[in-house]
Design a protein around this motif. Structure first.
Motif, short mmCIF file in Angstrom:
data_model
loop_
_atom_site.label_atom_id
_atom_site.label_comp_id
_atom_site.label_asym_id
_atom_site.label_seq_id
_atom_site.Cartn_x
_atom_site.Cartn_y
_atom_site.Cartn_z
N ALA A 217 -4.07 1.79 -4.48
CA ALA A 217 -4.03 0.88 -3.33
C ALA A 217 -5.38 0.23 -3.10
O ALA A 217 -5.46 -0.88 -2.54
CB ALA A 217 -3.60 1.65 -2.09
N SER A 218 -6.48 0.88 -3.50
CA SER A 218 -7.80 0.31 -3.29
C SER A 218 -7.99 -1.00 -4.04
O SER A 218 -8.83 -1.83 -3.66
CB SER A 218 -8.89 1.31 -3.71
N ALA B 239 -7.74 8.67 2.33
CA ALA B 239 -7.26 7.34 2.66
C ALA B 239 -8.27 6.60 3.54
O ALA B 239 -8.53 5.40 3.34
CB ALA B 239 -5.91 7.44 3.36
N LEU C 33 -6.03 -3.37 -3.95
CA LEU C 33 -5.48 -4.43 -3.10
C LEU C 33 -6.48 -4.89 -2.04
O LEU C 33 -6.19 -5.84 -1.31
CB LEU C 33 -4.20 -3.94 -2.40
N SER C 34 -7.63 -4.25 -1.94
CA SER C 34 -8.55 -4.54 -0.84
C SER C 34 -9.00 -5.99 -0.84
O SER C 34 -9.21 -6.58 0.23
CB SER C 34 -9.77 -3.61 -0.92
N ALA D 111 2.22 1.82 -3.37
CA ALA D 111 1.25 2.34 -4.33
C ALA D 111 1.17 3.86 -4.28
O ALA D 111 0.84 4.51 -5.27
CB ALA D 111 -0.13 1.73 -4.07
N CYS E 134 0.84 -1.21 0.00
CA CYS E 134 0.00 0.00 0.00
C CYS E 134 0.87 1.25 0.00
O CYS E 134 0.59 2.22 -0.72
CB CYS E 134 -0.92 0.00 1.22
N ALA F 152 -10.21 3.18 2.59
CA ALA F 152 -10.08 2.04 3.49
C ALA F 152 -11.46 1.54 3.92
O ALA F 152 -11.71 0.33 3.97
CB ALA F 152 -9.24 2.43 4.71
N THR G 160 0.64 3.63 6.44
CA THR G 160 1.06 4.27 5.19
C THR G 160 1.01 5.78 5.31
O THR G 160 1.91 6.49 4.84
CB THR G 160 0.17 3.80 4.02
N THR H 179 -3.57 1.39 6.33
CA THR H 179 -3.74 2.77 5.85
C THR H 179 -3.11 3.76 6.82
O THR H 179 -2.45 4.72 6.41
CB THR H 179 -5.23 3.08 5.66
N TRP I 1 -3.80 6.40 -3.60
CA TRP I 1 -4.80 5.73 -2.76
C TRP I 1 -5.80 4.95 -3.59
O TRP I 1 -6.25 3.88 -3.17
CB TRP I 1 -5.52 6.76 -1.88
N LEU J 206 -7.14 -3.44 6.70
CA LEU J 206 -7.00 -2.32 5.76
C LEU J 206 -6.91 -0.98 6.48
O LEU J 206 -6.03 -0.16 6.15
CB LEU J 206 -8.15 -2.34 4.76
#
Length: 405
Positions: A188-189, A41, A191-192, A5, A2, A45, A209, A206, A185, A202
């Motif tokens: 990175a979403s 973020a 990767l959820s 990313a 994350c 998340a 990060t 976050t 961000w 998550l």
């Protein structure tokens, strides 16, 4: 991952572009964007915990606004990647050319090799492992931290005066280009869906990060202005300049090697993800069907990759890739930031629909939406890019619907 990313090769040159736009006041742009990152973020998340899926922002927009809006977001992502990979390749080329003394022609050659290598790698189906990507992200964080620590003894208050030579509008201009470094961000979403327990893990990841990028970005912003002063706006390789204040000429090959690995890793990842996005858009009918070929598990989506590669070459040529003064890099990065800011704004709009209303998080998302819209406003004529992509998406879907009848 994350953190990786959000962090990217853009920070290798963004401090100088921001300093050129607003001087010492560029620090304010960093602070404002970091503050905006907190609800952004947190919102992504929260959405990832509720709707864990690899589709990321497009999934949230689809749930909140329907398939047409989700298709537009997909086109924005797909359209931003060719611009972004040219920018990233050029950054790596500049650092290597600076170390070797090759000039702008050398930067062009190295940047072209980075782009060609990443295209070839994806065409034959090679993909970097998660461990390698993690290593590259850690390398970038280490380089940034070393640069900040090396420059800290050389920071002087005199370099912060006059603080705002260009007025408040210059801060907005700096924020518009700096969005390039804050637009991870939504990436990175995606990767959820990989978390075993998104609702628990998550939000925690976050927070970590956010802590990492706050320390690195604020340190970098203050060190660049405080240690380099007016020279911060005149260098294409600010990290080399910061490191050189402590280790001298040895900083050049170190920074060049780090930049080369980082930019290749980023370009390779962007192309891998975007080529599969293009195939998915074709599969779902949001783009021409022929793009879908090669989008299955273990396959290489070469048609989508060819579109991305061809577009990147055309953009590089149009931007004056390797021109005499390298002036084409800034508009490329601003164009990428504009498209990514549009995606972020769409994700925030989806959050306003999907998250519980009148809560502190919802209010924070609303405030961040206003700030993101303000940053977009400073993009000026570059807003034509996401506008054109949105129109192209709507026209395609409309024609496909009529053709289906």
């Amino acid at each position: 991952m994350c953190a990786g990313a959000v962090l990217g090769p853009g920070v290798l040159t963004l401090p100088s572009l921001a300093a050129s736009a607003a001087g010492p006041a560029s620090v304010l742009a960093w602070v404002v964007l970091l503050a905006m990152c907190v609800p952004v973020a947190a919102a992504f998340a929260a959405l990832g915990a509720r709707f864990p899926d690899g589709g990321g922002v497009a999934t949230y927009v689809h749930r909140a606004m329907g398939p047409r809006a989700a298709a537009v977001v997909g086109w924005w992502f797909y359209g931003a990647v060719p611009i972004g990979v040219v920018s990233a390749s050029w950054i790596g080329g500049k650092y290597v050319a600076d170390a070797a003394g090759w000039g702008e022609a050398g930067a062009t050659a190295v940047g072209g090799l980075v782009l060609a290598g990443a295209l070839a790698s994806n065409a034959v189906g090679l993909r970097m492992s998660g461990r390698v990507q993690l290593l590259l992200g850690g390398l970038l964080a280490a380089v940034l931290l070393c640069a900040v620590l090396a420059a800290a003894p050389h920071v002087t208050a005199a370099h912060f005066t006059p603080f705002m030579p260009g007025g408040w509008t210059s801060v907005g201009s700096a924020a518009a280009v700096l969005f390039f470094a804050f637009a991870g961000w939504e990436a990175a979403s995606h990767l959820s869906g990989e978390f075993a327990d998104p609702g628990r893990d998550l939000p925690r990841v976050t927070r970590y990060t956010l802590a990492v990028i706050t320390v690195l970005y604020l340190g970098l912003a203050v060190a660049t202005i405080g240690a380099l002063g007016p020279a911060a706006a005149d260098t294409d390789t600010p990290l080399t300049a910061l490191l050189a204040q402590s280790v001298g000429v040895a900083a050049r090959p170190v920074a060049a090697a780090a930049a080369l690995f980082l930019t290749f890793g980023a370009v390779n990842s962007y192309l891998a993800g975007a080529s599969r996005l293009g195939a998915a858009l074709g599969r779902d009918g949001a783009a021409p069907r022929w793009l879908a070929k090669g989008g299955g598990p273990g396959e290489a989506p070469r048609r989508s990759l060819a579109v991305l590669g061809g577009t990147a070459v055309l953009l590089a040529t149009a931007a004056g890739f390797g021109g005499a003064d390298g002036a084409g890099l800034e508009p490329l990065m601003r164009a990428t930031a504009t498209c990514l800011a549009a995606v972020t704004l769409a994700g925030l709009a989806a959050a306003l629909v999907l998250l519980p209303r009148r809560t502190p998080l919802w209010c924070g998302v609303l405030a961040s939406s206003v700030l993101t819209a303000a940053v977009l406003a400073f993009s000026g004529w570059l807003l034509l890019i996401p506008t054109a992509l949105a129109l192209a998406s709507f026209c395609f879907l409309t024609l496909r619907r009529f053709a289906g009848r």
